[in-house]
Design a protein around this motif. Structure first.
Motif, PDB file in Angstrom:
ATOM      1  N   LEU A  60       0.827  -1.209   0.000  1.00 22.94           N
ATOM      2  CA  LEU A  60       0.000   0.000   0.000  1.00 22.94           C
ATOM      3  C   LEU A  60       0.861   1.260   0.000  1.00 22.94           C
ATOM      4  N   ARG A  61       1.956   1.211   0.721  1.00 16.70           N
ATOM      5  CA  ARG A  61       2.834   2.388   0.798  1.00 16.70           C
ATOM      6  C   ARG A  61       3.513   2.665  -0.547  1.00 16.70           C
ATOM      7  N   ARG A  62       3.962   1.603  -1.223  1.00 20.34           N
ATOM      8  CA  ARG A  62       4.699   1.778  -2.470  1.00 20.34           C
ATOM      9  C   ARG A  62       3.783   1.995  -3.673  1.00 20.34           C
ATOM     10  N   GLU A  63       2.686   1.270  -3.734  1.00 21.98           N
ATOM     11  CA  GLU A  63       1.835   1.306  -4.928  1.00 21.98           C
ATOM     12  C   GLU A  63       0.772   2.396  -4.864  1.00 21.98           C
ATOM     13  N   ARG A  64       0.364   2.759  -3.678  1.00 29.61           N
ATOM     14  CA  ARG A  64      -0.683   3.769  -3.488  1.00 29.61           C
ATOM     15  C   ARG A  64      -1.885   3.502  -4.423  1.00 29.61           C
ATOM     16  N   PRO A  65      -2.534   2.335  -4.266  1.00 38.78           N
ATOM     17  CA  PRO A  65      -3.648   1.988  -5.154  1.00 38.78           C
ATOM     18  C   PRO A  65      -4.876   2.855  -4.901  1.00 38.78           C
ATOM     19  N   ASP A  66      -5.677   3.021  -5.941  1.00 39.28           N
ATOM     20  CA  ASP A  66      -6.967   3.694  -5.783  1.00 39.28           C
ATOM     21  C   ASP A  66      -7.989   2.758  -5.151  1.00 39.28           C
ATOM     22  N   LEU A  67      -7.820   1.454  -5.417  1.00 42.69           N
ATOM     23  CA  LEU A  67      -8.759   0.458  -4.895  1.00 42.69           C
ATOM     24  C   LEU A  67      -7.978  -0.757  -4.429  1.00 42.69           C
ATOM     25  N   LEU A  68      -8.245  -1.197  -3.226  1.00 46.82           N
ATOM     26  CA  LEU A  68      -7.683  -2.434  -2.687  1.00 46.82           C
ATOM     27  C   LEU A  68      -8.772  -3.489  -2.687  1.00 46.82           C
ATOM     28  N   HIS A  69      -8.490  -4.651  -3.279  1.00 43.06           N
ATOM     29  CA  HIS A  69      -9.450  -5.753  -3.331  1.00 43.06           C
ATOM     30  C   HIS A  69      -8.925  -6.868  -2.433  1.00 43.06           C
ATOM     31  N   ILE A  70      -9.650  -7.127  -1.336  1.00 41.09           N
ATOM     32  CA  ILE A  70      -9.221  -8.106  -0.340  1.00 41.09           C
ATOM     33  C   ILE A  70      -9.900  -9.446  -0.607  1.00 41.09           C
ATOM     34  N   VAL A  71      -9.090 -10.469  -0.914  1.00 37.07           N
ATOM     35  CA  VAL A  71      -9.598 -11.814  -1.214  1.00 37.07           C
ATOM     36  C   VAL A  71      -8.954 -12.781  -0.224  1.00 37.07           C
ATOM     37  N   THR A  72      -9.295 -12.625   1.046  1.00 41.12           N
ATOM     38  CA  THR A  72      -8.732 -13.458   2.105  1.00 41.12           C
ATOM     39  C   THR A  72      -9.850 -14.051   2.941  1.00 41.12           C
ATOM     40  N   ALA A  73      -9.478 -14.893   3.893  1.00 41.14           N
ATOM     41  CA  ALA A  73     -10.465 -15.532   4.762  1.00 41.14           C
ATOM     42  C   ALA A  73     -11.155 -14.498   5.650  1.00 41.14           C
ATOM     43  N   PRO A  74     -12.403 -14.736   6.036  1.00 43.32           N
ATOM     44  CA  PRO A  74     -13.165 -13.759   6.821  1.00 43.32           C
ATOM     45  C   PRO A  74     -12.526 -13.381   8.149  1.00 43.32           C
ATOM     46  N   GLY A  75     -11.723 -14.255   8.733  1.00 44.78           N
ATOM     47  CA  GLY A  75     -11.119 -13.956  10.017  1.00 44.78           C
ATOM     48  C   GLY A  75     -10.127 -12.804  10.000  1.00 44.78           C
ATOM     49  N   ASP A  76      -9.690 -12.377   8.809  1.00 44.92           N
ATOM     50  CA  ASP A  76      -8.708 -11.292   8.685  1.00 44.92           C
ATOM     51  C   ASP A  76      -9.348  -9.920   8.481  1.00 44.92           C
ATOM     52  N   ARG A  77     -10.653  -9.822   8.428  1.00 41.63           N
ATOM     53  CA  ARG A  77     -11.317  -8.600   7.965  1.00 41.63           C
ATOM     54  C   ARG A  77     -10.927  -7.350   8.756  1.00 41.63           C
ATOM     55  N   VAL A  78     -10.999  -7.394  10.068  1.00 40.25           N
ATOM     56  CA  VAL A  78     -10.815  -6.186  10.864  1.00 40.25           C
ATOM     57  C   VAL A  78      -9.435  -5.587  10.636  1.00 40.25           C
ATOM     58  N   GLY A  79      -8.400  -6.391  10.742  1.00 43.82           N
ATOM     59  CA  GLY A  79      -7.052  -5.881  10.580  1.00 43.82           C
ATOM     60  C   GLY A  79      -6.786  -5.326   9.197  1.00 43.82           C
ATOM     61  N   LEU A  80      -7.278  -5.991   8.170  1.00 44.10           N
ATOM     62  CA  LEU A  80      -6.983  -5.558   6.805  1.00 44.10           C
ATOM     63  C   LEU A  80      -7.794  -4.323   6.399  1.00 44.10           C
ATOM     64  N   LEU A  81      -9.060  -4.256   6.813  1.00 38.75           N
ATOM     65  CA  LEU A  81      -9.835  -3.050   6.510  1.00 38.75           C
ATOM     66  C   LEU A  81      -9.285  -1.850   7.283  1.00 38.75           C
ATOM     67  N   THR A  82      -8.848  -2.093   8.507  1.00 37.17           N
ATOM     68  CA  THR A  82      -8.232  -1.016   9.281  1.00 37.17           C
ATOM     69  C   THR A  82      -6.941  -0.554   8.614  1.00 37.17           C
ATOM     70  N   LEU A  83      -6.174  -1.496   8.086  1.00 36.38           N
ATOM     71  CA  LEU A  83      -4.938  -1.157   7.380  1.00 36.38           C
ATOM     72  C   LEU A  83      -5.230  -0.262   6.174  1.00 36.38           C
ATOM     73  N   ALA A  84      -6.276  -0.607   5.412  1.00 32.70           N
ATOM     74  CA  ALA A  84      -6.652   0.218   4.259  1.00 32.70           C
ATOM     75  C   ALA A  84      -7.020   1.631   4.695  1.00 32.70           C
ATOM     76  N   GLN A  85      -7.776   1.742   5.773  1.00 27.54           N
ATOM     77  CA  GLN A  85      -8.161   3.051   6.302  1.00 27.54           C
ATOM     78  C   GLN A  85      -6.926   3.839   6.744  1.00 27.54           C
ATOM     79  N   GLU A  86      -6.027   3.202   7.452  1.00 26.64           N
ATOM     80  CA  GLU A  86      -4.841   3.887   7.968  1.00 26.64           C
ATOM     81  C   GLU A  86      -3.913   4.369   6.865  1.00 26.64           C
ATOM     82  N   HIS A  87      -3.899   3.665   5.729  1.00 25.26           N
ATOM     83  CA  HIS A  87      -3.037   4.052   4.612  1.00 25.26           C
ATOM     84  C   HIS A  87      -3.757   4.972   3.620  1.00 25.26           C
TER      85      HIS A  87
END
Length: 351
Positions: A60-87
């Protein structure tokens, strides 16, 4: 035409279909993929000619995407969505379901209240040509007022239940659920590390506009696909004053009204895959439109996904308490799933 940069997080089995769909989304260009397992990310990055990462924050830091598409298991949701928000990622899509229990649902509720990232849950079949055809028939008024929804899936409520609930709600203009009365049975599915849930659930839903729904997941669901393949038994039907519409994902569709019957078939797995990719691409294009002019994709935003998961939790509570649950007043206990597991006789290691 502006092209938006897309990064995909997760290179498991489902990632290929999502990556392929971006070929049909003209305003999007995948620039990077990420997976913590190098043996997964390398081949995917090579196949699609994009940059490879094993650390999401670095990507996220290097690519600075306009859209992040998360295709992971449901148990990871909170950390990864928070990461997107923080970046400061402008938009983020995530696979369904949005949560696995009560605690992560609460954390996502808190994130949604402060989020600047445009979060959406990838319910691509809202853009499936056959589902759109049925929705248009209902919205046209030619079948009269909607009365009843019939929703069923062969997998459990966490595996496919939120899928069919979302598509069913699209037939009812996304009016919220206000009351749930349900039952649950079987503890084997609570061992599932990805989609933990009772083996079967049956729910009666009441919506704010007076429409009702029967919502069945697991073995009791109607057999409407290949009898040997549980995940193919996906069905939604909507009954109105003067007719009905029906969609079986791996079977047929029909519209029956005063002016006769329209119908068709899903066309086999090759056709299904092409329809799926094109529906997915239309969803991606809707996300790009949201970035451009703030037109939010109907029924796929994080708020709606959290409402749908609250409906799941209310069904669990109703099964435990043996009474209807009013959503407005419902505050699920953090250990709701543990209580349900005990009630269903799950061994201690599955709780």
């Amino acid at each position: 035409m502006m092209q938006y940069k897309v990064a995909v997080l997760g290179c498991g089995g489902r990632s290929a279909a999502h990556l392929d769909a971006y070929r049909y989304a003209l305003r999007g260009r995948v620039v990077a993929v990420c997976d913590r397992h190098p043996e997964k990310v390398g081949p995917v990055a090579g196949k699609y000619g994009v940059n490879a990462y094993t650390d999401a924050a670095t990507m996220l830091r290097r690519e600075r995407p306009d859209l992040l598409h998360i295709v992971t298991a449901p148990g990871d949701r909170v950390g990864l969505l928070t990461l997107a928000q923080e970046h400061g990622v402008p938009a983020c899509t995530v696979e369904k379901p949005v949560a696995t229990g009560v605690r992560d649902w609460r954390q996502l509720e808190a994130l949604a209240a402060r989020a600047t990232t445009k979060f959406a849950v990838c319910h691509q079949f809202r853009w499936h040509a056959d589902v759109q055809r049925l929705r248009q028939a209902l919205e046209s008024g030619r079948l009269g007022r909607l009365r009843m929804l019939d929703l069923s899936a062969g997998f459990n409520i966490a595996g496919q239940g939120t899928h069919i609930l979302n598509y069913g709600m699209s037939m009812n203009s996304d009016v919220p659920v206000v009351r749930v009365f349900g039952a649950a049975g079987g503890a084997n599915g609570l061992h599932d590390a990805v989609h933990p849930a009772p083996d079967s659930t049956v729910g009666h839903l009441a919506f704010a506009n007076g429409v009702h729904a029967l919502w069945v997941c697991g073995p009791p669901a109607l057999r409407c696909g290949n009898p040997e393949i549980a995940w193919q038994h996906v069905r939604i039907a909507a009954y109105a004053e003067h007719g009905h519409v029906l969609w079986e994902e791996f079977g047929r569709w029909e519209i029956l009204g005063r002016d006769g019957l329209e119908h068709g078939a899903f066309g086999g797995m090759d056709t299904w895959m092409q329809n799926n990719l094109r529906a997915q691409a239309r969803f991606h294009e809707a996300m790009f439109t949201w970035l451009e002019d703030d037109r939010q994709p109907a029924g796929t935003n994080l708020r709606q996904a959290l409402h749908e998961w609250k409906v799941v939790l209310a069904l669990y509570a109703s099964a435990l308490w043996r009474q209807p649950v009013e959503l407005a007043a419902f505050d699920p206990p953090d250990d709701l799933l543990e209580q349900l597991a005990r009630a269903l006789g799950a061994p201690a290691e599955a709780r």
